[in-house]
Design an enzyme around this catalytic site. Structure first.
Site, mmCIF file in Angstrom:
data_model
loop_
_atom_site.group_PDB
_atom_site.id
_atom_site.type_symbol
_atom_site.label_atom_id
_atom_site.label_comp_id
_atom_site.label_asym_id
_atom_site.label_seq_id
_atom_site.Cartn_x
_atom_site.Cartn_y
_atom_site.Cartn_z
ATOM 1 N N ASP B 292 0.859 -1.197 0.000
ATOM 2 C CA ASP B 292 0.000 0.000 0.000
ATOM 3 C C ASP B 292 0.889 1.238 0.000
ATOM 4 O O ASP B 292 1.225 1.751 1.050
ATOM 5 C CB ASP B 292 -0.919 -0.038 1.223
ATOM 6 C CG ASP B 292 -1.944 1.079 1.220
ATOM 7 O OD1 ASP B 292 -2.122 1.727 0.182
ATOM 8 O OD2 ASP B 292 -2.558 1.298 2.279
ATOM 9 N N GLU B 326 -2.607 10.126 -0.586
ATOM 10 C CA GLU B 326 -3.900 9.413 -0.640
ATOM 11 C C GLU B 326 -4.357 9.039 0.757
ATOM 12 O O GLU B 326 -5.540 9.126 1.094
ATOM 13 C CB GLU B 326 -3.752 8.141 -1.508
ATOM 14 C CG GLU B 326 -5.064 7.390 -1.743
ATOM 15 C CD GLU B 326 -5.407 6.385 -0.656
ATOM 16 O OE1 GLU B 326 -6.585 5.984 -0.583
ATOM 17 O OE2 GLU B 326 -4.515 6.013 0.142
ATOM 18 N N HIS B 425 -1.754 -1.150 6.417
ATOM 19 C CA HIS B 425 -1.572 -0.107 7.448
ATOM 20 C C HIS B 425 -0.890 -0.616 8.716
ATOM 21 O O HIS B 425 -1.144 -0.094 9.799
ATOM 22 C CB HIS B 425 -2.918 0.541 7.807
ATOM 23 C CG HIS B 425 -3.562 1.308 6.685
ATOM 24 N ND1 HIS B 425 -4.672 2.094 6.859
ATOM 25 C CD2 HIS B 425 -3.245 1.414 5.366
ATOM 26 C CE1 HIS B 425 -5.018 2.648 5.708
ATOM 27 N NE2 HIS B 425 -4.164 2.243 4.783
#
Lengths: 469, 469
Positions: B292, B326, B425
């Protein structure tokens, strides 16, 4: 309640065994053994115990406040479970505080890396230390290095721990953790950071004990996660000049008193003879000590409890020993051996559960060569629980590993450790890693083992002489 | 080199398609598409790119020093890969520093728990805060609570994120993260700690953005790991009075300038018309931002590069956009839409890769109803790469999700996200979580998609009107 395949198989094997052996005592022993298995497999007790320990106590570093809470927890748990005698014996344990541990690549690619201090390590100066790293594939490679190449640097041992059912990968790499700081400092290194001794790919580092040696400088020692070791290796491929900053504040704080906590089911006819089943009560501090060794505590406690509930107690005394301070040098085990030296000749056999909660697939012994076949016959019914007969080369487990040198026979109930070193000594050592069914299978095996040993008429001594090189 | 089954299947489907479609242009497009697939599947480029980003840059929180290093890295990478135009566009990004985050149960069972601050959260006072916790199964349950029960407490939302291939479990629980602090503060809570929005059992917490609302007190907000949420729940079952201490020092530091970095393969005949493929360059800070969204950066960059290497450039311009910030509110995407508003009518279609590196199994569109069948026919050859035809309900991905409101068609190349929320995350977002083969399959899909869109003669507008409730 439906009968499980294991229980049905148990009945068949039990029937086969009583068909072959004709003394009523033996028949009764095997019958009780099969009952213990059945009860263990349907009991949630062991899971309840390890849940209680991890939730109500949590991590319990030797000599910490929580270590003493764990001692109190253990005394209460054994008492509430109806053991005939519950007592504790003092153990002087080294006290080490983790403090903080941070690391970052300073150049050429500045970014943080995840480390944890190794148990016993000294700290860095308050401002940290920065130095180039030098990578070695193994401890052996470090030992062959030229001091000029190592002096003033941070040693990085990058040995990958391979995955095995037996856990033998740990034995291959753990020397880098325990002996790496001495080997590095002997060549003038100012710190050491090893690839974690673990089989996972989680970005969390595996702690564990390291040692210093008199006359050799004590340098800070840490482990980095496997992904971080990959990262450093990829940096070094791009640029051999990687500078690392380390900042660690662990402290060695002398000694404190902890305790081995003991619960006994008193033998009916040979109360002075001991069958010892143990585990260790202490744990590392970043998880909750669920698999290391809350599982073992739960397994041997539940096994002892099941035996205590039998209508007729076994001949010998079952002694459940929850050792102090295993993690920091088998301190509880060594203290027990010393304190009980006069009594060790009455220890019929000993075994420790300290390899997580994976299922037991084999039982090994270390008994007199003449006794080995008979003891395998006596424990053949354990096969119904998935436990095959093994070898006569057991060590017994860490806290009982010194007992054979006093002549005490031992057994090793071998667990499937395929994923044990994914979680061992990390924050990931938590309750969710335990499969309640596998845990119950362990309880069944320990209960059968302990009961059969307590009833056995086989002379297990003298032990075979150790092999010499 | 042996042909893989995918490549063989591709050839068969390609042959079938050119058997059915008779214009030479279409034949050539499908031939090029098949070549792009073959090249992508045998190229290590995307893996090399994400390795480079994670090793040489690492985590890149918006507005941090490493964020600007990432911008420079991206400009150099796009230039070195031969894009016709490489440029950057400023984006004002909110700056948030993580600081430290610690938590511990104070009573009845003192032990540390593992948390991480949620992005945007304020800190606690320096001495921390201690208060009883109140558990809610969901955000909805919190919203129904009586303020008297919540006031002065630390809210604990214990919503478990279910695992789905589509990742839709995240949508079920993420409201607790983004909106929980406002809902808790409205009822007088002094802090909120949620069960991580993640499907793993690792003792590491999942960060992610949270929001405050004007006029409602800003309270500290954190996530705890799944094993820690289990732990608190088991404590609460034993004793409803669990007091938690929180100590967090994140800081919101205003705004800084970051950049959307853009690389273009200039179209041969319609250079002003844009096929946009994007990903986001920023990342959270505890992993290295591999899945990510290093993976997405690598996928769209490699896809663009492959197209740039064709002997004949496609008709439209392929624009690779690596968005800033983002993670902290689609800031790069919103800034792009605003800055390019006048040009959006020339955007033929847009798609973002931001769901890790799992294989793509389906392509969805949002195009004119009349165009949907034709666009599916045009992209049917993607089935040879495992990408089935899907629906006309795509959102396009976070940073392009606002473009349909300007009339821009979008596509969603659906990835298998079964394990995405195990790592998302967390510190575990590292390079080793990426399967190079699956990554290459993504590159093939994006290269085929972008090329076919750049050559398409299908009118994709006007978009169907959004459904209203």
């Amino acid at each position: 309640m439906k009968s499980s395949p294991l229980i049905l198989l148990s009945s068949i094997i039990f029937a086969a065994i009583i068909g072959c052996q004709h003394t009523p005592t033996t028949d009764r022993n095997q019958g009780v053994s099969a009952q213990l298995q059945q009860k263990a497999l349907s009991s949630p007790l062991a899971y309840d115990i390890v849940e209680s320990l991890t939730v109500e106590v949590g991590p319990r570093l030797p000599g910490s406040a929580q270590d003493l809470i764990a001692v109190q927890w253990a005394e209460e748990k054994l008492s509430n479970l109806g053991f005939d005698k519950v007592y504790k014996e003092p153990v002087q344990v080294p006290v080490w505080l983790r403090g903080e541990a941070k690391a970052a690549v300073v150049s050429p690619y500045p970014q943080p890396i995840v480390i944890t201090a190794l148990g016993g390590s000294v700290g860095t100066p308050e401002q940290g230390i920065s130095a180039p790293i030098i990578r070695f594939a193994t401890l052996a490679e470090l030992k062959q290095a030229t001091p000029d190449d190592v002096a003033g640097k941070i040693v990085f041992i990058d040995h990958i721990t391979p995955r095995f059912k037996t856990g033998k990968g740990y034995g291959i790499t753990v020397g880098g953790r325990s002996k790496g700081a001495v080997a590095a400092a002997e060549k003038g290194a100012i710190a050491i950071v090893i690839r974690s001794i673990g089989t996972d790919h989680d970005r969390m580092a595996h702690t564990g004990m390291m040692r210093y040696q008199d006359g050799i400088p004590k340098i800070p020692a840490a482990a980095m996660s496997n992904p971080d070791a990959d990262l450093l290796t990829l940096m070094l491929k791009r640029n051999p000049d990687v500078v690392l900053n380390l900042n660690m504040s662990p402290q060695n704080k002398g000694y404190a008193t902890s305790y081995n906590v003991i619960g006994e089911v008193t033998g009916s006819s040979k109360p002075d003879e001991i069958v010892l089943i143990g585990a260790h009560l202490d744990s590392w501090d970043e998880g909750t000590g669920a698999i290391d060794d809350g599982a073992g505590v739960a397994i041997v406690t539940a096994a002892g409890h099941l035996i205590s509930q039998l209508p007729q107690k076994p001949a010998r005394t079952i002694r459940v020993v929850l050792y102090a301070a295993e993690e920091v040098g088998l301190v509880g085990g060594k203290t027990y051996a010393k304190a009980h030296q006069a009594e060790l000749s009455n220890h019929y056999i000993a075994a420790e559960s300290d390899f997580g909660a994976g299922p037991i697939y084999q039982i090994d012994f270390k008994v007199a060569d003449d006794a080995f076949k008979d003891i395998q016959t006596l424990t053949a019914s354990m096969a119904a629980n998935g436990v095959a007969a093994g070898t006569n080369t057991a060590s017994g487990g860490p806290d009982v590993s010194m007992l054979p040198s006093y002549g005490v026979p031992v057994a090793s109930l071998r667990q499937d450790g395929t994923d044990y070193f994914d979680y061992h000594h990390t924050p990931n050592d938590t309750l969710d890693k335990i499969d309640p069914k596998a845990l119950a299978q362990n309880v069944a095996a320990y209960a059968q083992f302990a009961y059969l040993m307590a009833q056995s008429n086989i002379e297990l001594r003298p032990l075979p002489k150790p092999e010499t090189d």
